[in-house]
Scaffold this active site. Sequence first.
Site, PDB file in Angstrom:
ATOM      1  N   SER A 143      71.950 -36.556  49.238  1.00  0.00           N
ATOM      2  CA  SER A 143      70.559 -36.118  49.224  1.00  0.00           C
ATOM      3  C   SER A 143      69.997 -36.329  50.623  1.00  0.00           C
ATOM      4  CB  SER A 143      69.756 -36.966  48.234  1.00  0.00           C
ATOM      5  OG  SER A 143      68.368 -36.786  48.428  1.00  0.00           O
ATOM      6  N   TYR A 156      67.688 -44.947  44.000  1.00  0.00           N
ATOM      7  CA  TYR A 156      68.246 -43.607  44.240  1.00  0.00           C
ATOM      8  C   TYR A 156      68.651 -43.458  45.715  1.00  0.00           C
ATOM      9  CZ  TYR A 156      68.553 -38.476  44.348  1.00  0.00           C
ATOM     10  OH  TYR A 156      68.984 -37.180  44.516  1.00  0.00           O
TER      11      TYR A 156
HETATM   12  N1  LIG Z   1      67.238 -31.118  42.847  1.00  0.00           N
HETATM   13  C1  LIG Z   1      67.033 -31.703  44.019  1.00  0.00           C
HETATM   14  O1  LIG Z   1      65.976 -31.501  44.659  1.00  0.00           O
HETATM   15  C2  LIG Z   1      68.074 -32.601  44.602  1.00  0.00           C
HETATM   16  C3  LIG Z   1      67.859 -33.083  45.888  1.00  0.00           C
HETATM   17  C4  LIG Z   1      68.804 -33.910  46.454  1.00  0.00           C
HETATM   18  C5  LIG Z   1      69.945 -34.246  45.758  1.00  0.00           C
HETATM   19  N2  LIG Z   1      70.127 -33.775  44.496  1.00  0.00           N
HETATM   20  C6  LIG Z   1      71.348 -34.165  43.792  1.00  0.00           C
HETATM   21  O2  LIG Z   1      71.951 -33.021  43.261  1.00  0.00           O
HETATM   22  C7  LIG Z   1      72.768 -33.394  42.152  1.00  0.00           C
HETATM   23  C8  LIG Z   1      72.510 -32.425  41.001  1.00  0.00           C
HETATM   24  O3  LIG Z   1      71.176 -32.591  40.569  1.00  0.00           O
HETATM   25  P1  LIG Z   1      70.266 -31.389  40.046  1.00  0.00           P
HETATM   26  O4  LIG Z   1      69.132 -31.269  40.957  1.00  0.00           O
HETATM   27  O5  LIG Z   1      71.079 -30.210  39.757  1.00  0.00           O
HETATM   28  O6  LIG Z   1      69.671 -32.049  38.708  1.00  0.00           O
HETATM   29  P2  LIG Z   1      69.946 -31.743  37.162  1.00  0.00           P
HETATM   30  O7  LIG Z   1      69.573 -30.348  36.863  1.00  0.00           O
HETATM   31  O8  LIG Z   1      69.278 -32.828  36.409  1.00  0.00           O
HETATM   32  O9  LIG Z   1      71.525 -31.875  37.047  1.00  0.00           O
HETATM   33  C9  LIG Z   1      72.178 -33.115  37.080  1.00  0.00           C
HETATM   34  C10 LIG Z   1      73.251 -33.110  36.032  1.00  0.00           C
HETATM   35  O10 LIG Z   1      73.944 -34.381  36.093  1.00  0.00           O
HETATM   36  C11 LIG Z   1      74.062 -34.846  34.762  1.00  0.00           C
HETATM   37  N3  LIG Z   1      74.145 -36.291  34.631  1.00  0.00           N
HETATM   38  C12 LIG Z   1      73.140 -37.185  34.798  1.00  0.00           C
HETATM   39  N4  LIG Z   1      73.553 -38.412  34.466  1.00  0.00           N
HETATM   40  C13 LIG Z   1      74.851 -38.281  34.076  1.00  0.00           C
HETATM   41  C14 LIG Z   1      75.799 -39.186  33.595  1.00  0.00           C
HETATM   42  N5  LIG Z   1      75.524 -40.478  33.398  1.00  0.00           N
HETATM   43  N6  LIG Z   1      77.028 -38.726  33.269  1.00  0.00           N
HETATM   44  C15 LIG Z   1      77.334 -37.425  33.406  1.00  0.00           C
HETATM   45  N7  LIG Z   1      76.467 -36.496  33.828  1.00  0.00           N
HETATM   46  C16 LIG Z   1      75.221 -36.930  34.174  1.00  0.00           C
HETATM   47  C17 LIG Z   1      72.792 -34.387  34.104  1.00  0.00           C
HETATM   48  O11 LIG Z   1      72.918 -34.468  32.697  1.00  0.00           O
HETATM   49  P3  LIG Z   1      71.576 -34.792  31.829  1.00  0.00           P
HETATM   50  O12 LIG Z   1      70.833 -33.502  31.776  1.00  0.00           O
HETATM   51  O13 LIG Z   1      72.124 -35.236  30.522  1.00  0.00           O
HETATM   52  O14 LIG Z   1      70.814 -35.867  32.560  1.00  0.00           O
HETATM   53  C18 LIG Z   1      72.656 -32.990  34.634  1.00  0.00           C
HETATM   54  O15 LIG Z   1      73.351 -32.042  33.859  1.00  0.00           O
HETATM   55  C19 LIG Z   1      72.422 -34.846  41.835  1.00  0.00           C
HETATM   56  O16 LIG Z   1      73.445 -35.687  42.374  1.00  0.00           O
HETATM   57  C20 LIG Z   1      71.135 -35.069  42.600  1.00  0.00           C
HETATM   58  O17 LIG Z   1      70.950 -36.420  42.978  1.00  0.00           O
HETATM   59  C21 LIG Z   1      69.217 -32.965  43.907  1.00  0.00           C
END
Ligand SMILES: NC(=O)c1ccc[n+]([C@@H]2O[C@H](COP(=O)([O-])OP(=O)(O)OC[C@H]3O[C@@H](n4cnc5c(N)ncnc54)[C@H](OP(=O)(O)O)[C@@H]3O)[C@@H](O)[C@H]2O)c1
Length: 266
Positions: A143, A156
């Site tokens: 991130s 985080y």
């Molecule tokens: N969106 C942003 O602005 C942003 C910015 C920087 C970094 N990121 C990173 O990008 C990555 C993807 O995030 P996203 O934005 O796509 O969010 P998201 O839509 O919430 O997707 C994250 C996925 O990871 C799954 N997950 C969470 N906890 C888990 C666990 N204990 N075991 C297995 N799966 C799990 C979630 O399942 P559940 O739905 O069941 O929780 C969800 O399907 C993450 O690593 C996040 O930190 C995102």
Amino acid sequence: MKKTYSNKVVWVTGAASGIGKAVALEYAQRGATLVLSDRDVENLNKTVSACNDMGVPALAAPFDLAETTQIISAVETVLRTYPKIDILVCNGGISQRSYAIETPVAIDRRVMEINFFGTITLTKALLPALIAQGGGNISVTSSMTGKFGFPLRTAYCASKHAIQGFYEALRAELYNQNVKVTIVSPGRVRTNISLHAITKDGQEHGKMDDGQAGGITPEQCARRMVRAIERNKKELWVGSTEILMIYIRKYLSPLFHILARKIKPT
Ligand SMILES: NC(=O)c1ccc[n+]([C@@H]2O[C@H](COP(=O)([O-])OP(=O)(O)OC[C@H]3O[C@@H](n4cnc5c(N)ncnc54)[C@H](OP(=O)(O)O)[C@@H]3O)[C@@H](O)[C@H]2O)c1
């Protein structure tokens, strides 16, 4: 789109939603065979079906990133079906919305367990196979907050800083084994990440934050990720103007510290 990945197997975590789902579909468009992981089995199966509808095989390998035994057993099962994994996209994770002072250490540990230990457990379990097959690509989603600290996200930020350190060191270790490591640092991407962020009580934050709502789309992020992995890029910073914060932190740090305490952190 050309099916340039039709002989490749790509394993994506966090594939039920957001960036992971978009990455899976991006690779599916390019003809790759997918292995898809998440803890949210219902939505994971929807991504599997969407890939199948695009004419590519996709295997669901669900696990909870906080459960080591589930991860190890998923690796054993997947390698029996696909002994060669070309690209591992370690992307699953959770965010946090709570002040450090009111957050029990148990919550900090949970964030570290999912974002850091779960991610490296999967990577380490797959590493012998990647090395034995002569190489491969690992992408890990860190991130922008893996580059600097930001309020309401102490654990985080810590987990994403840990990811940066671990995978940068890993990249150097694996240079001679032809395993390439891409560290992806998104800014704001319009996903459910803030809705599912953990609070001080271990509950879901449940709100779409303004910052998130104004972010780039997961599809835009995924296209950039696929290109960066293809080009063996060491780093990808992906987002909109918020990415400037990385430069401000590095080159104008007094300004960064003022912004970090004044900016609305949601
Ligand atoms: N969106 C942003 O602005 C942003 C910015 C920087 C970094 N990121 C990173 O990008 C990555 C993807 O995030 P996203 O934005 O796509 O969010 P998201 O839509 O919430 O997707 C994250 C996925 O990871 C799954 N997950 C969470 N906890 C888990 C666990 N204990 N075991 C297995 N799966 C799990 C979630 O399942 P559940 O739905 O069941 O929780 C969800 O399907 C993450 O690593 C996040 O930190 C995102």
